[in-house]
Design an enzyme around this catalytic site. Structure first.
Site, PDB file in Angstrom:
ATOM      1  CG  ASP A  43      -2.774   2.884  11.810  1.00  0.00           C
ATOM      2  OD1 ASP A  43      -3.374   2.589  12.858  1.00  0.00           O
ATOM      3  OD2 ASP A  43      -1.538   2.793  11.680  1.00  0.00           O
TER       4      ASP A  43
ATOM      5  CG  ASN B 249      -0.213   0.093   2.544  1.00  0.00           C
ATOM      6  OD1 ASN B 249      -0.127  -0.904   3.251  1.00  0.00           O
ATOM      7  ND2 ASN B 249       0.308   1.268   2.920  1.00  0.00           N
TER       8      ASN B 249
ATOM      9  CE  LYS C 295       3.653  -1.888  12.264  1.00  0.00           C
ATOM     10  NZ  LYS C 295       3.476  -0.544  12.857  1.00  0.00           N
TER      11      LYS C 295
ATOM     12  CE  LYS D  28       0.122   5.724  10.323  1.00  0.00           C
ATOM     13  NZ  LYS D  28       0.210   4.780  11.449  1.00  0.00           N
TER      14      LYS D  28
ATOM     15  CE  LYS E 190      -1.089   1.932   8.441  1.00  0.00           C
ATOM     16  NZ  LYS E 190      -0.054   1.061   9.039  1.00  0.00           N
TER      17      LYS E 190
ATOM     18  CG  ASP F 143       0.165  -2.224  14.571  1.00  0.00           C
ATOM     19  OD1 ASP F 143       1.061  -3.052  14.844  1.00  0.00           O
ATOM     20  OD2 ASP F 143       0.436  -1.069  14.193  1.00  0.00           O
TER      21      ASP F 143
END
Length: 362
Positions: free
Chosen positions: A157, A101, A232, A127, A125, A208
């Site tokens: 997000d 993305n 991650k 924010k 994506k 996440d």
């Protein structure tokens, strides 16, 4: 009187670090260099990114926990960097390129539109701030949808910024402005709130922080709190440990970066390539958020895809981003603390395996 800026001096003193560790954590590591790179745009309150590169028989590994991480939370980053620098046996690879993305920070809608168009990506994506700047979020999402077209995918997000009532209120509005959301990442802090929200809204939920910062990431699966989990590599202790966690969670995964240089992005790409199933674009197209890089060429995506390959660190590029002596001194001290935290955690898990997070020793 204004003091003179300190000169570059990013090379860390490995002998001094080894003297702090009787267990040989740094065995095989022959260089440690602190780096400091400005961001191309303000991102989550940051204007610069810094960390350490470790060199060993496997090449370069990256250790770059954010400064608001304590030593215990940052210890997995050191474990990941050491494994990368020493070289690990690669798991099976299922793909040679990773769909990615484009990441859209909180910025004016016109800039967001341009960023998405230039990226060539089909997934964005974005924010969001939610109730703190809902009007700005709505306008930015409409601009991103216009840039992507009707077939593109948009995810947002919130970084755990909403309480449950706020999430219930703003999510339908954001979903409408986006012309449909692929998912919302970490809308609330607690797993209980994620699970409750997932029952109440149609937008899929991604976890996440509830994965990488949790002492019990498997709670997300037990409580059916997410449709997607974000992996991650560095915060989870490296590629192999992240793969094992993904298997235990049993939830579709997306691999994302942590504002890494190309060295960290290479680890993320290897992780994404090793997932047996990859249903979503990954958040690994972030090299452009840094004004420069340590690798030549940098790991940047083309037309929304990132090649799976090692990062070739350039001595010239590394020298250009070498941290100044004062920052290097901070990393020298911090690396000593991280070594102590990693050593203590491994000793604790060896004495009592049940204390390993998700049953996976670090």
């Amino acid at each position: 009187m204004t003091s003179e800026p300190t000169a570059p001096g990013g090379e860390l003193d490995l002998a001094a670090l080894r003297a702090q560790d009787p267990t040989g954590l740094l065995e095989g590591i022959d260089r440690a260099i602190a780096w400091d790179i400005p961001l191309s745009t303000r991102f989550r309150g940051l204007t610069r990114r810094d960390g350490v590169l470790l060199h060993g028989p496997g090449g370069w590994g990256e250790v770059a926990p954010f400064w608001d991480y304590g030593s215990e939370a940052a210890a997995p980053w050191l474990a990941a960097g050491l494994a990368q620098a020493r070289g690990v046996v690669a798991p099976p690879r299922y793909r040679d390129s990773i769909p990615v993305n484009v990441t859209v920070p909180q910025m004016p809608s016109s800039q967001a539109h341009k960023l998405v168009v230039i990226s060539g990506a089909s997934t964005a994506k974005v924010k969001v701030a939610g109730d703190r700047d809902l009007a700005g979020d709505l306008e930015r999402l409409e601009a991103v949808r216009d840039a992507l077209g009707p077939d593109g995918k948009i995810r947002i997000d919130a970084n755990g910024g909403w309480d449950l009532d706020t999430a219930r209120d703003v999510l339908p509005q954001l979903d409408t402005a986006a012309g449909g959301l692929e998912y919302v990442e970490q809308p609330c802090v607690s797993v209980e709130d994620l699970a409750a929200l997932r029952r109440d809204v149609e937008v899929p939920i991604a976890a996440d922080e509830s994965i990488r910062l949790s002492a019990d990431p498997l709670q997300v699966a037990r409580q059916e709190a997410a449709d997607v989990v974000i992996l991650k590599a560095a915060p989870l202790g490296g590629m192999h440990r992240a793969l094992d966690l993904a298997d235990r969670l049993g939830i579709p995964a997306v691999v994302s970066s942590a504002l890494d240089t190309s060295v960290g992005l290479a680890a993320g790409a290897a992780l994404a390539a090793s997932l047996p199933r990859l249903r979503h674009a990954c958040g690994l197209g972030t090299a452009r958020l840094l004004r420069s890089d340590v690798a030549d060429p940098a790991l940047t995506p083309r037309e929304g895809a990132l090649e799976v390959r090692q990062a070739v660190v350039s001595s010239d590029h590394l020298q250009a981003v070498e941290a100044r002596a004062d920052l290097a001194a901070r990393w020298q001290a911090r690396l000593g603390h991280l070594m102590g935290a990693l050593r203590a955690r491994r000793e604790r898990e060896a004495r009592d395996p049940s204390r390993a997070v998700a049953g996976l020793p670090l």
